[in-house]
Write an enzyme that holds these catalytic residues in place. Structure first.
Site, mmCIF file in Angstrom:
data_model
loop_
_atom_site.group_PDB
_atom_site.id
_atom_site.type_symbol
_atom_site.label_atom_id
_atom_site.label_comp_id
_atom_site.label_asym_id
_atom_site.label_seq_id
_atom_site.Cartn_x
_atom_site.Cartn_y
_atom_site.Cartn_z
ATOM 1 N N GLY A 123 2.985 -1.209 4.297
ATOM 2 C CA GLY A 123 3.009 0.220 4.003
ATOM 3 C C GLY A 123 4.431 0.687 3.731
ATOM 4 N N GLY A 124 5.065 1.244 4.739
ATOM 5 C CA GLY A 124 6.394 1.851 4.595
ATOM 6 C C GLY A 124 7.411 0.990 3.855
ATOM 7 N N GLU B 137 -5.369 -5.218 10.402
ATOM 8 C CA GLU B 137 -4.352 -4.197 10.636
ATOM 9 C C GLU B 137 -4.632 -3.507 11.968
ATOM 10 O OE1 GLU B 137 -2.351 -2.854 6.707
ATOM 11 O OE2 GLU B 137 -4.042 -1.545 7.064
ATOM 12 N N SER C 174 3.491 -2.430 10.238
ATOM 13 C CA SER C 174 4.944 -2.514 10.414
ATOM 14 C C SER C 174 5.545 -3.853 9.995
ATOM 15 C CB SER C 174 5.325 -2.166 11.857
ATOM 16 O OG SER C 174 4.922 -0.829 12.158
ATOM 17 N N HIS D 225 -9.575 0.925 4.951
ATOM 18 C CA HIS D 225 -8.284 1.100 5.622
ATOM 19 C C HIS D 225 -8.477 2.007 6.836
ATOM 20 C CE1 HIS D 225 -4.167 2.311 6.416
ATOM 21 N NE2 HIS D 225 -3.800 1.201 5.793
ATOM 22 N N GLY E 297 2.549 2.074 10.864
ATOM 23 C CA GLY E 297 3.492 3.186 10.740
ATOM 24 C C GLY E 297 4.207 3.530 12.047
ATOM 25 N N ASN F 24 0.872 -1.181 0.000
ATOM 26 C CA ASN F 24 0.000 0.000 0.000
ATOM 27 C C ASN F 24 0.906 1.228 0.000
ATOM 28 O OD1 ASN F 24 -1.761 2.074 0.491
ATOM 29 N ND2 ASN F 24 -2.428 1.356 2.506
ATOM 30 N N TRP F 25 0.941 1.928 -1.125
ATOM 31 C CA TRP F 25 1.868 3.065 -1.259
ATOM 32 C C TRP F 25 1.304 4.341 -0.634
ATOM 33 C CZ3 TRP F 25 3.920 2.493 -7.044
ATOM 34 C CH2 TRP F 25 4.612 1.278 -7.150
ATOM 35 N N LYS F 26 0.078 4.284 -0.147
ATOM 36 C CA LYS F 26 -0.547 5.449 0.510
ATOM 37 C C LYS F 26 -0.353 6.707 -0.355
ATOM 38 C CE LYS F 26 -0.168 3.071 4.862
ATOM 39 N NZ LYS F 26 -0.107 3.111 6.305
HETATM 40 P P1 13P Z 1 3.087 0.210 7.719
HETATM 41 O O1 13P Z 1 3.597 -1.059 7.084
HETATM 42 O O2 13P Z 1 3.824 1.433 7.277
HETATM 43 O O3 13P Z 1 2.942 0.068 9.190
HETATM 44 O O4 13P Z 1 1.594 0.427 7.145
HETATM 45 C C1 13P Z 1 0.695 -0.628 7.194
HETATM 46 C C2 13P Z 1 -0.511 -0.277 6.407
HETATM 47 O O5 13P Z 1 -1.276 0.592 6.784
HETATM 48 C C3 13P Z 1 -0.742 -0.999 5.147
HETATM 49 O O6 13P Z 1 -2.016 -0.761 4.667
#
Ligand code: 13P
Length: 251
Positions: free
Chosen positions: A235-236, A168, A214, A96, A174, A10-12
């Site tokens: 995410g990250g 999640e 994470s 999300h 994050g 997920n590149w947000k």
């Molecule tokens: P992180 O991996 O940055 O914690 O984010 C998780 C997320 O929200 C994926 O949708």
């Protein structure tokens, strides 16, 4: 039937257009040697067309980070599932925690989006997860169950095989604070059990439940070793080609 692992990035709201195209190409190259696992990336809607073109000859699945509940209409700021499909999108992340908690999306909205995604042929990833206060007060299972029931309202048994669930925990997103593999497995097993109650045993056995929060190269192997964890929503660490390559090659 064995559940095929799914690793989703997920590149947000990150990356320039050029960076998104480069990362899309790198992920496509990383997937070339993969067998029996699926990889998905979800760029911003602004980068979908370009990333779609950059990855179209690969096995990478393209996803949107949200989708509307009508085919078209006066819905400023929304993207219709039909328009997303036109771009080569096949999956969509729905509910999300950032949509729920920053933009105030309700369970009812998430459900409308999910039903529309299924009707128009997008595979939804329904995200559920408790906040830290919920966990501290012992409400994790109640929160997750409510989000799951409300999100799946009106989804038939035949449609369920298109649905992916992502657990999640909001406190792990994050923050660098991953749920332990035992904490994650406990909630995943609970979700599968609830799906068995809502539908039936064989469908519960087939649905994929991803863990998100994470996920990194250093913890992915342990998480993926759990019986009810069928993939990751990252995410990250999905923004870095090398980290994501290691994650999709989890052992
Ligand atoms: P992180 O991996 O940055 O914690 O984010 C998780 C997320 O929200 C994926 O949708």
């Amino acid at each position: 039937m064995a559940r095929i692992p799914l690793i989703a990035g997920n590149w947000k709201m990150y990356l320039s257009l050029a960076e998104a195209v480069d990362l899309g190409r790198a992920v496509a190259a990383s997937c070339a040697d993969l067998k029996n696992r699926q990889v998905m990336i979800a760029p911003t809607s602004a980068a979908l067309a370009a990333v779609s073109a950059a990855t179209q000859s690969s096995t990478v699945k393209l996803a949107a980070q949200n989708s509307g509940w009508e085919k078209e209409g006066a819905f400023t700021g929304e993207n219709s599932p039909v328009m997303l499909k036109d771009l080569g999108v096949s999956m969509v992340i729905l509910g999300h925690s950032e949509r729920r908690h920053i933009f105030g999306e309700s369970d009812a909205m998430v459900n409308r989006r999910l039903l529309a995604a299924l009707n128009f042929g997008l595979q939804p990833i329904l995200c559920v997860g408790e906040q830290l206060a919920d966990r501290d007060q012992g409400n994790t299972f109640a929160v997750v169950e409510n989000q799951l029931r409300a999100g799946l309202e009106g989804v038939s048994s035949t449609q369920l095989d298109q649905v992916v669930v992502a657990y999640e925990p909001v406190w792990a997103i994050g923050t660098g604070k991953t749920a332990t593999k035992e904490q994650a497995q406990e909630v995943h097993a609970f979700i599968r059990e609830k799906i068995e109650t809502l539908y039936e045993k064989n469908l519960a056995g087939e649905i994929r439940i991803l863990y998100g929060g994470s996920v990194k190269p250093s913890n992915v192997d342990a998480l993926m070793g759990q019986a009810d964890i069928d993939g990751a929503l990252v995410g990250g660490a999905a923004l870095d080609a090398e980290s994501f390559d290691r994650i999709i090659h989890f052992k």
